[in-house]
Design a protein around this motif. Structure first.
Motif, PDB file in Angstrom:
ATOM      1  N   SER A   4       0.768  -1.128  -0.078  1.00 14.44           N
ATOM      2  CA  SER A   4      -0.203   0.008  -0.035  1.00 14.44           C
ATOM      3  C   SER A   4       0.739   1.257  -0.111  1.00 14.44           C
ATOM      4  O   SER A   4       0.630   2.269  -0.676  1.00 14.44           O
ATOM      5  N   PHE A   5       1.859   1.418   0.665  1.00 18.08           N
ATOM      6  CA  PHE A   5       2.913   2.432   0.733  1.00 18.08           C
ATOM      7  C   PHE A   5       3.416   2.812  -0.445  1.00 18.08           C
ATOM      8  O   PHE A   5       3.472   3.864  -0.989  1.00 18.08           O
ATOM      9  N   LEU A   6       4.031   1.699  -1.207  1.00 17.61           N
ATOM     10  CA  LEU A   6       4.540   2.023  -2.477  1.00 17.61           C
ATOM     11  C   LEU A   6       3.646   2.421  -3.735  1.00 17.61           C
ATOM     12  O   LEU A   6       4.004   3.236  -4.548  1.00 17.61           O
ATOM     13  N   SER A   7       2.533   1.540  -3.515  1.00 22.95           N
ATOM     14  CA  SER A   7       1.371   1.697  -4.525  1.00 22.95           C
ATOM     15  C   SER A   7       0.953   3.376  -4.584  1.00 22.95           C
ATOM     16  O   SER A   7       0.720   3.993  -5.509  1.00 22.95           O
ATOM     17  N   TYR A   8       0.825   3.819  -3.131  1.00 23.46           N
ATOM     18  CA  TYR A   8       0.211   5.144  -3.094  1.00 23.46           C
ATOM     19  C   TYR A   8       1.394   6.216  -3.517  1.00 23.46           C
ATOM     20  O   TYR A   8       1.058   7.200  -4.274  1.00 23.46           O
ATOM     21  N   ILE A   9       2.666   5.918  -3.066  1.00 17.98           N
ATOM     22  CA  ILE A   9       3.441   6.791  -3.525  1.00 17.98           C
ATOM     23  C   ILE A   9       3.803   6.793  -5.015  1.00 17.98           C
ATOM     24  O   ILE A   9       3.997   8.062  -5.550  1.00 17.98           O
ATOM     25  N   TYR A  10       3.806   5.866  -5.639  1.00 15.92           N
ATOM     26  CA  TYR A  10       3.893   5.635  -6.930  1.00 15.92           C
ATOM     27  C   TYR A  10       2.605   6.535  -7.700  1.00 15.92           C
ATOM     28  O   TYR A  10       2.747   7.257  -8.613  1.00 15.92           O
TER      29      TYR A  10
END
Length: 138
Positions: A34-40
């Motif tokens: 979730s963290f990386l997909s949101y940042i992306y």
């Protein structure tokens, strides 16, 4: 100042990951996905908005030499087109790709029975806080 924001991000992520490891090691997968997909998604949105605004401003400045009145209308149009910019943003290739990556990670987590909704929402919350901190320190 630039190193400070990255230091804050790394320290906060380290504390959260250590906390999740202590509680349940499987929570890390949902959190990181979730963290990386949101940042992306935020990065793709920022790049898309930035490119579209720079393109509109460039067009307005090119017309300034030729037709001053038309360029003023175009610059005024930029102010009124903020709502339409949101609609144009949804057609950005990078943003669509970011959402596809997010959905793919959700499907992979669900297939391997590693999806925990509360941890996933917590990862999005932490990513949004980190994004706000980065833009405030900019």
């Amino acid at each position: 100042m630039r190193n400070a924001k990255y230091t804050i991000l790394i320290i906060s992520l380290a504390f959260i990951i250590v906390g999740l490891c202590i509680y349940n090691i499987e929570y890390i997968y949902s959190f990181i996905a979730s963290f990386l997909s949101y940042i992306y998604i935020m990065f793709a949105s920022y790049k898309s908005i930035n490119a579209k605004l720079l393109d509109k401003i460039k067009k307005a400045k090119e017309l300034e030499g030729e037709q001053k009145e038309k360029s003023k209308k175009l610059l005024k149009f930029i102010d009124f087109s903020k709502a339409s910019l949101g609609f144009e943003l949804s057609f950005s290739f990078a943003r669509i790709l970011a959402f596809i990556v997010m959905i793919a990670t959700l499907i992979i987590l669900e297939i391997f029975h590693l999806f925990y909704p509360i941890v996933y929402i917590a990862g999005i919350f932490v990513a949004s806080i980190c994004t706000i901190i980065v833009f405030l320190l900019k």
